[in-house]
Design an enzyme around this catalytic site. Sequence first.
Site, PDB file in Angstrom:
ATOM      1  N   ASP A 110      28.485   3.811  51.953  1.00  0.00           N
ATOM      2  CA  ASP A 110      28.844   4.357  53.264  1.00  0.00           C
ATOM      3  C   ASP A 110      27.755   4.180  54.325  1.00  0.00           C
ATOM      4  O   ASP A 110      28.024   4.279  55.514  1.00  0.00           O
ATOM      5  CB  ASP A 110      29.151   5.858  53.143  1.00  0.00           C
ATOM      6  CG  ASP A 110      27.888   6.674  52.908  1.00  0.00           C
ATOM      7  OD1 ASP A 110      27.007   6.189  52.166  1.00  0.00           O
ATOM      8  OD2 ASP A 110      27.769   7.779  53.469  1.00  0.00           O
ATOM      9  N   ASP A 162      23.468   0.507  53.043  1.00  0.00           N
ATOM     10  CA  ASP A 162      24.340  -0.129  52.059  1.00  0.00           C
ATOM     11  C   ASP A 162      24.937  -1.440  52.563  1.00  0.00           C
ATOM     12  O   ASP A 162      25.429  -2.240  51.762  1.00  0.00           O
ATOM     13  CB  ASP A 162      25.479   0.818  51.663  1.00  0.00           C
ATOM     14  CG  ASP A 162      24.973   2.127  51.091  1.00  0.00           C
ATOM     15  OD1 ASP A 162      23.977   2.092  50.352  1.00  0.00           O
ATOM     16  OD2 ASP A 162      25.567   3.175  51.378  1.00  0.00           O
ATOM     17  N   ASP A 219      26.855   3.746  45.641  1.00  0.00           N
ATOM     18  CA  ASP A 219      25.789   4.441  46.350  1.00  0.00           C
ATOM     19  C   ASP A 219      25.982   5.922  46.026  1.00  0.00           C
ATOM     20  O   ASP A 219      27.085   6.353  45.737  1.00  0.00           O
ATOM     21  CB  ASP A 219      25.952   4.167  47.853  1.00  0.00           C
ATOM     22  CG  ASP A 219      25.265   5.207  48.723  1.00  0.00           C
ATOM     23  OD1 ASP A 219      24.047   5.350  48.590  1.00  0.00           O
ATOM     24  OD2 ASP A 219      25.950   5.872  49.526  1.00  0.00           O
TER      25      ASP A 219
HETATM   26  P1  ADP Z   1      19.557   7.222  49.710  1.00  0.00           P
HETATM   27  O1  ADP Z   1      20.443   6.934  50.898  1.00  0.00           O
HETATM   28  O2  ADP Z   1      20.016   6.481  48.486  1.00  0.00           O
HETATM   29  O3  ADP Z   1      19.333   8.674  49.472  1.00  0.00           O
HETATM   30  P2  ADP Z   1      17.173   6.609  51.280  1.00  0.00           P
HETATM   31  O4  ADP Z   1      16.561   5.258  51.278  1.00  0.00           O
HETATM   32  O5  ADP Z   1      17.842   7.062  52.521  1.00  0.00           O
HETATM   33  O6  ADP Z   1      18.130   6.601  50.003  1.00  0.00           O
HETATM   34  O7  ADP Z   1      16.080   7.683  50.907  1.00  0.00           O
HETATM   35  C1  ADP Z   1      15.394   7.624  49.693  1.00  0.00           C
HETATM   36  C2  ADP Z   1      14.497   8.824  49.541  1.00  0.00           C
HETATM   37  O8  ADP Z   1      13.482   8.811  50.534  1.00  0.00           O
HETATM   38  C3  ADP Z   1      15.191  10.157  49.722  1.00  0.00           C
HETATM   39  O9  ADP Z   1      15.810  10.599  48.551  1.00  0.00           O
HETATM   40  C4  ADP Z   1      14.024  11.041  50.129  1.00  0.00           C
HETATM   41  O10 ADP Z   1      13.331  11.459  48.994  1.00  0.00           O
HETATM   42  C5  ADP Z   1      13.153  10.114  50.939  1.00  0.00           C
HETATM   43  N1  ADP Z   1      13.392  10.244  52.383  1.00  0.00           N
HETATM   44  C6  ADP Z   1      13.898   9.293  53.209  1.00  0.00           C
HETATM   45  N2  ADP Z   1      13.974   9.740  54.473  1.00  0.00           N
HETATM   46  C7  ADP Z   1      13.515  11.009  54.468  1.00  0.00           C
HETATM   47  C8  ADP Z   1      13.349  12.025  55.463  1.00  0.00           C
HETATM   48  N3  ADP Z   1      13.666  11.837  56.749  1.00  0.00           N
HETATM   49  N4  ADP Z   1      12.850  13.212  55.061  1.00  0.00           N
HETATM   50  C9  ADP Z   1      12.534  13.438  53.784  1.00  0.00           C
HETATM   51  N5  ADP Z   1      12.665  12.540  52.805  1.00  0.00           N
HETATM   52  C10 ADP Z   1      13.143  11.338  53.120  1.00  0.00           C
HETATM   53 MG    MG Z   2      25.014   6.857  51.239  1.00  0.00          MG
END
Ligand code: ADP
Ligand code: MG
Length: 388
Positions: free
Chosen positions: A333, A337, A38
Amino acid sequence: ATPTAVLVGTGVAASNGILIKGGEALERASRVSTVVFDKTGTLTAGKPHVVDVRALLPQLGVADVVELAAAVEQHSEHPLASAILELQRQQQQQQQQQQQQQHKVLASGVGGNSGAAPLLQARDVEVVMGQGISGWVQLARFAGGGGVTDTLLAAIQSAAAADPGLDRGGSSPAALHGGSSPPSSSSKLHGAASAAGGPPEKKAAASEAMVSVGNARHMAAAGVAVPAAAEAYMRDQEGRGSTCVLVAVQQVLVGVVAVMDPIKPEARGVIAALHQMGMHCVLLTGDNWRTARAIGDQLGLTAVVAEVLPAGKVEQVRQLQAQARHGVAMVGDGVNDAPALAQADVGIAVGSGTDVAIEAADYVLMRSDLEDLLMALDLSRTTVNRIR
Ligand code: ADP
Ligand code: MG
């Protein structure tokens, strides 16, 4: 496998802050040939900070973009949200200090609260996993309430007018006053005919606007067009490994916030050592392709899978298992995941991670130091080889 060897192995691991949940996990770890990582919080520090903000409309400053984004992000627990809220807090402190200075000059001795604006209120906030967040933001006292609301809405209206393809069909009176969902379903992109219903409504009365904050996918879903200038800016920032958070008001893009989460200092060395051990290393992330590749480059890691939705991580691990010579380990983490950690032949949680991830894992690196991953895999091999 002799129980004694397993006992010794897990004991040595434990004294090094590596928790191994049983002999079977140890056996599987000894046969791993692929390690999936991740990104956020595993290979990177997990403490992103804003490195730059670009305001796209002349009527709205950088501080305004941050205020608007923070209004909805206060309802999110995402690390990107924390970065934006931290900047908003600093901004607010600076404003407060400036106001206090002015008070001292104009009327020394006048105390009291300088009244720096707290966060704007948002309602009906909707979190879209892996994309972003949207909600109705109360703009009545935006930036101190000095009539900025009208300026803002006028700016947005003229921006929309300058781009005839930009239809804001979602701003119907019903959606504005009683609606609880963002105007995504009825919104249109370039060239589309206007949605059924009246003309776009002015929000002067309600003083509310739909604010969407997130990635390109989130903007597309909300019917927000991304102008070429913003695209160029994003390309530049993402090429350096930053994540761009787009901020739209009433389906008009008003700014971009570039957020950087630096890689852990030991990460590059650990990837190199794993490659040396003959491991295939893969970066798996929900972040966009450009950012993911830039981070991969910084790590010396070419196998990258990006823009994976939270539910998609399990499927990616499954596919890698089908391709792998031997077992697949997944290192992560986050809550996101956990299913992938469970699916992998060996799930490895970093200790600073969420309880859910730690629970789903077979191995836990208590110190959150990636160097311990090398020891964990090495120790597993040595222990099992000794058994045989
Ligand atoms: P990771 O943990 O691999 O970064 P996430 O699924 O948490 O993946 O998020 C993927 C993408 O979605 C982020 O890189 C961002 O672009 C967008 N994103 C998710 N949640 C938010 C948020 N609260 N505000 C802004 N962008 C978000
Ligand atoms: Mg992470």
